[in-house]
Design an enzyme around this catalytic site. Structure first.
Site, PDB file in Angstrom:
ATOM      1  N   GLU A   1       0.821  -1.220   0.000  1.00  0.00           N
ATOM      2  CA  GLU A   1       0.000   0.000   0.000  1.00  0.00           C
ATOM      3  C   GLU A   1       0.848   1.261   0.000  1.00  0.00           C
ATOM      4  OE1 GLU A   1      -0.516  -2.596   1.978  1.00  0.00           O
ATOM      5  OE2 GLU A   1      -2.619  -3.246   1.779  1.00  0.00           O
TER       6      GLU A   1
ATOM      7  N   PHE B   1     -11.594  -7.058  13.956  1.00  0.00           N
ATOM      8  CA  PHE B   1     -10.526  -7.543  13.083  1.00  0.00           C
ATOM      9  C   PHE B   1     -10.199  -6.472  12.029  1.00  0.00           C
ATOM     10  CE2 PHE B   1      -9.234  -9.899   9.189  1.00  0.00           C
ATOM     11  CZ  PHE B   1      -7.983 -10.282   9.657  1.00  0.00           C
ATOM     12  N   GLN B   2      -8.938  -6.150  11.885  1.00  0.00           N
ATOM     13  CA  GLN B   2      -8.438  -5.149  10.930  1.00  0.00           C
ATOM     14  C   GLN B   2      -9.065  -3.777  11.119  1.00  0.00           C
ATOM     15  OE1 GLN B   2      -8.437  -7.012   6.968  1.00  0.00           O
ATOM     16  NE2 GLN B   2      -6.354  -7.683   7.455  1.00  0.00           N
TER      17      GLN B   2
ATOM     18  N   LYS C   1     -17.592  -0.668   5.905  1.00  0.00           N
ATOM     19  CA  LYS C   1     -18.028  -1.626   4.892  1.00  0.00           C
ATOM     20  C   LYS C   1     -19.544  -1.601   4.688  1.00  0.00           C
ATOM     21  CE  LYS C   1     -17.352  -6.323   3.393  1.00  0.00           C
ATOM     22  NZ  LYS C   1     -16.686  -7.603   3.622  1.00  0.00           N
TER      23      LYS C   1
ATOM     24  N   MET D   1      24.323   8.820   2.290  1.00  0.00           N
ATOM     25  CA  MET D   1      24.220  10.166   2.851  1.00  0.00           C
ATOM     26  C   MET D   1      24.493  10.161   4.351  1.00  0.00           C
ATOM     27  SD  MET D   1      23.949  13.256   2.268  1.00  0.00           S
ATOM     28  CE  MET D   1      23.129  13.827   0.789  1.00  0.00           C
TER      29      MET D   1
HETATM   30  C1  LIG Z   1      12.363   5.966   5.326  1.00  0.00           C
HETATM   31  C2  LIG Z   1      13.653   6.619   5.662  1.00  0.00           C
HETATM   32  N1  LIG Z   1      14.458   6.077   6.607  1.00  0.00           N
HETATM   33  C3  LIG Z   1      15.635   6.666   6.902  1.00  0.00           C
HETATM   34  C4  LIG Z   1      16.033   7.807   6.276  1.00  0.00           C
HETATM   35  C5  LIG Z   1      17.362   8.465   6.616  1.00  0.00           C
HETATM   36  N2  LIG Z   1      18.267   8.465   5.447  1.00  0.00           N
HETATM   37  C6  LIG Z   1      18.419   9.546   4.661  1.00  0.00           C
HETATM   38  S1  LIG Z   1      19.457   9.273   3.385  1.00  0.00           S
HETATM   39  C7  LIG Z   1      19.752   7.709   3.884  1.00  0.00           C
HETATM   40  C8  LIG Z   1      20.700   6.815   3.110  1.00  0.00           C
HETATM   41  C9  LIG Z   1      20.088   6.315   1.854  1.00  0.00           C
HETATM   42  O1  LIG Z   1      20.897   5.304   1.325  1.00  0.00           O
HETATM   43  P1  LIG Z   1      20.867   4.934  -0.209  1.00  0.00           P
HETATM   44  O2  LIG Z   1      19.487   4.757  -0.651  1.00  0.00           O
HETATM   45  O3  LIG Z   1      21.816   3.851  -0.490  1.00  0.00           O
HETATM   46  O4  LIG Z   1      21.331   6.307  -0.868  1.00  0.00           O
HETATM   47  P2  LIG Z   1      22.781   6.962  -0.980  1.00  0.00           P
HETATM   48  O5  LIG Z   1      22.800   8.080   0.022  1.00  0.00           O
HETATM   49  O6  LIG Z   1      23.800   5.913  -0.703  1.00  0.00           O
HETATM   50  O7  LIG Z   1      22.808   7.472  -2.380  1.00  0.00           O
HETATM   51  C10 LIG Z   1      19.054   7.412   5.052  1.00  0.00           C
HETATM   52  C11 LIG Z   1      19.127   6.144   5.788  1.00  0.00           C
HETATM   53  C12 LIG Z   1      15.146   8.344   5.307  1.00  0.00           C
HETATM   54  N3  LIG Z   1      15.416   9.473   4.663  1.00  0.00           N
HETATM   55  N4  LIG Z   1      13.986   7.724   5.004  1.00  0.00           N
END
Ligand SMILES: Cc1ncc(C[n+]2csc(CCOP(=O)(O)OP(=O)(O)O)c2C)c(N)n1
Ligand SMILES: [Mg+2]
Length: 579
Positions: free
Chosen positions: A50, A112-113, A162, A469
């Site tokens: 979803e 439920f749900q 529902k 990042m």
């Molecule tokens: C749902 C979610 N969880 C955690 C974060 C924190 N976060 C920001 S950038 C990042 C790293 C992303 O890694 P990747 O997709 O490999 O991208 P890269 O920076 O290596 O290009 C994280 C964990 C986020 N933005 N969104």
């Protein structure tokens, strides 16, 4: 003629012009899916989660300006949409999310749900409803579409017990709607616009500062006319990208944490900012007390609550960005600012956004630039992290609504389902998700959806083996302590590993094999000279998604970077980089 609630909903959706619904069924919403089953006018895209359904509806909406529609069941179906609703709410995306609910007599019984999705989503929707009276169903749906798409757009949720879906009534979907107390201001105040034009032309160092609101208002054409007529340069937020073509000399680029050198210097030195459809978000402003220290601020925005919230605004204009600019256009003339133009030109010359070449592994900036050359008119979606910033900085955007990215919430896992939604809405354009190896796994199951729908979406994974990042922050501010950011780490690794070595897992996962498991196409690129040919090979696929696994430098960083909490002018420029 008597009709069930489910029938009335489908009638309403059609009257709203809905052609595509992204959804996932369950007990509570079977009646709606049943009506949709043999309806020739609405195509149901069955996602595999979803969260992906709501992101896909979001990508559909951002790329077209139409309201996206998502249909899910009660309980877990509804709660799985929460991240997508928050994502859309932050970036002002018009969505209608229909959720199933247990029958009215069971609500509050821990049935439920059952989940109180209206309570859960109250702070992250523009409005939400639970239908408790079958007679109010049509009017509420009409209101939902109206509220989602007018003023500052946003997601609206309707929770549907529902028994309401099954209850019959002799009614029709209403033709009109009026909501007391909800009258978004569209036309900016003429006196304020006049004052803005005068102040703009008196400034010695003026800048337009554009946010996502300009795209939402379909205001890019008229904005380009205003820029052409005045000769005043522009900076933008992440969401404003595409307001001018990236290559236009008056486009100084994005400002903020990963803004361009020129953009951040210009905003620091300018004496006037004309903000259009922007929240003055902290990722863009940097340290507020040092944001644009010499500038007067004019701010046009449809949402009065966005004006003077983060920065003090001298000339506020409440109104739709396109309409305000249309009023402004006849009032402006060429600005006499030769020294300012020379200054910004000098910054651009001294610090261009140059791509790097790459050493043992590939250069991410070169990959994005090559995507730009092979697919110059693409719709780009992104995940979140370094991939998102490289996509923002190195693709040459030409058109409005061509960068789909989670700006406000920063949702990893957004890009691929959004690309699916955009590809369905734009079958004639190339849609490319520029992804990270971490983020893509958050909705990788949607390969099944893309294969089933025969969508030739390209996923360009910038595979650095890290949650890059976060790793970049750890490198710069946490003494290279790569806690929980290495995607290839094993228990047997040394505790203080600071660089990948032979012990690492090789692929985690093997994206090429993964693609093949879904009957999609997988390509791995390890050499610079293969980048272009891989993209050209992917371009030949017309009915299947393609994952390209680009093995990029493990520890490439995004430059420039303003340290968190710092002022924009104090950006770090990076190792040996000129930018
Ligand atoms: C749902 C979610 N969880 C955690 C974060 C924190 N976060 C920001 S950038 C990042 C790293 C992303 O890694 P990747 O997709 O490999 O991208 P890269 O920076 O290596 O290009 C994280 C964990 C986020 N933005 N969104
Ligand atoms: Mg990564």
């Amino acid at each position: 003629m008597e009709k069930s609630g489910a029938q009335l909903i489908v009638e309403g959706l059609k009257k709203e012009g809905v052609k595509i619904i992204f959804g996932f069924p369950g007990g509570a919403v079977i009646p709606i899916f049943d009506v949709l089953f043999d309806d020739p006018d609405i195509h149901v895209v069955l996602t595999r989660h979803e969260q992906a359904a709501i992101h896909a509806a979001d990508g559909y909406a951002r790329s077209t300006g139409e309201t996206g529609v998502c249909l899910v069941t009660s309980g877990p179906g509804a709660t799985n949409t929460v991240t997508g609703i928050a994502t859309a709410n932050f970036d002002s995306v018009p969505l209608v999310c229909l959720t199933g609910q247990v029958t009215r007599d069971m609500i509050g019984n821990d049935a439920f749900q059952e989940a109180d999705i209206v309570g859960i989503t109250r702070p992250i929707t523009k409005n939400n409803y639970i239908i408790t009276d079958r007679a109010l169903l049509g009017r509420t749906l009409k209101e939902a579409f109206y509220i989602a798409s007018t003023g500052r757009p946003g997601p609206v949720l309707i929770d549907l017990p529902k028994d309401i879906l099954n209850a019959k009534l002799n009614d029709s979907y209403p033709e009109t709607v009026s909501i007391r107390g909800y009258n978004p201001v569209i036309k900016g105040h003429p006196g304020q616009i006049k004052k803005a034009a005068k102040t703009l032309l008196e400034a010695k160092k003026p800048l337009f500062y554009v946010g996502g609101g300009l795209h939402i208002a379909n205001g890019v054409d008229v904005f380009r006319k205003v820029v052409k007529k005045t000769g005043i340069p522009m900076i933008c937020s992440l969401m404003g990208i595409g307001a001018l073509p990236t290559a236009d000399p008056l486009n100084l680029g994005m400002i903020g944490m990963h803004g361009t050198y020129t953009g951040n210097m210009a905003v620091t030195e300018c004496d006037l900012i004309f903000g259009i459809g922007t929240r003055f978000d902290d990722r863009a402003t940097g340290k507020l007390s040092e944001f644009a220290p010499h500038a007067k601020i004019i701010h046009a925005d449809i949402d009065p609550a966005s004006i003077s919230r983060n920065v003090a605004v001298e000339i506020p204009i409440v109104g739709d960005a396109r309409q305000v600019l249309e009023e402004l256009l006849p009032l402006v003339k060429p600005a006499n600012i030769p020294e300012w133009i020379e200054q910004v030109g000098q910054w651009q010359k001294d610090h261009p956004m140059e791509v790097e070449v790459g050493n043992e592994r590939l250069s991410p900036s070169l990959i994005v630039r090559t995507i730009s050359e092979v697919f110059p008119d693409a719709i780009i979606s992104t995940e979140v992290g370094q991939n998102q910033m490289w996509a923002a900085l190195f693709y040459n955007y030409k058109h409005s609504r061509s960068l789909l990215t989670s700006g406000g919430l920063g949702t990893m896992g957004y890009g691929f389902p959004a690309a699916i939604g955009a590809q369905i809405a734009n079958p004639d354009r190339k849609v490319i998700d520029i992804a990270g190896d971490g983020s893509i796994q958050m909705n990788i199951q949607e390969l099944a959806t893309a294969v089933q729908e025969e969508l030739p979406v390209i996923i360009a994974v910038l595979n650095n083996g890290y949650l890059g990042m976060v790793r970049q922050w750890q490198e710069l501010f946490f003494n290279k302590r790569y806690s929980a950011t290495c995607l290839n780490r094993r228990p047997s690794c040394p505790p203080e590993c600071k660089h990948p070595g032979d012990n690492c897992l090789h692929y985690n996962p093997d994206f090429v094999k993964l693609a093949e498991a879904y009957d999609a196409v997988g390509i791995r690129v390890t050499k610079t000279e293969e980048i272009k040919t891989a993209l050209e090979q992917a371009a030949k696929e017309t009915k299947r998604p393609v994952i390209i696994d680009f093995l990029i430098e493990y520890e490439a960083n995004v430059w420039p970077m303003v340290p968190p909490g710092g002022a924009n002018k104090d950006m770090l420029l990076g190792e040996g980089s000129k930018s």
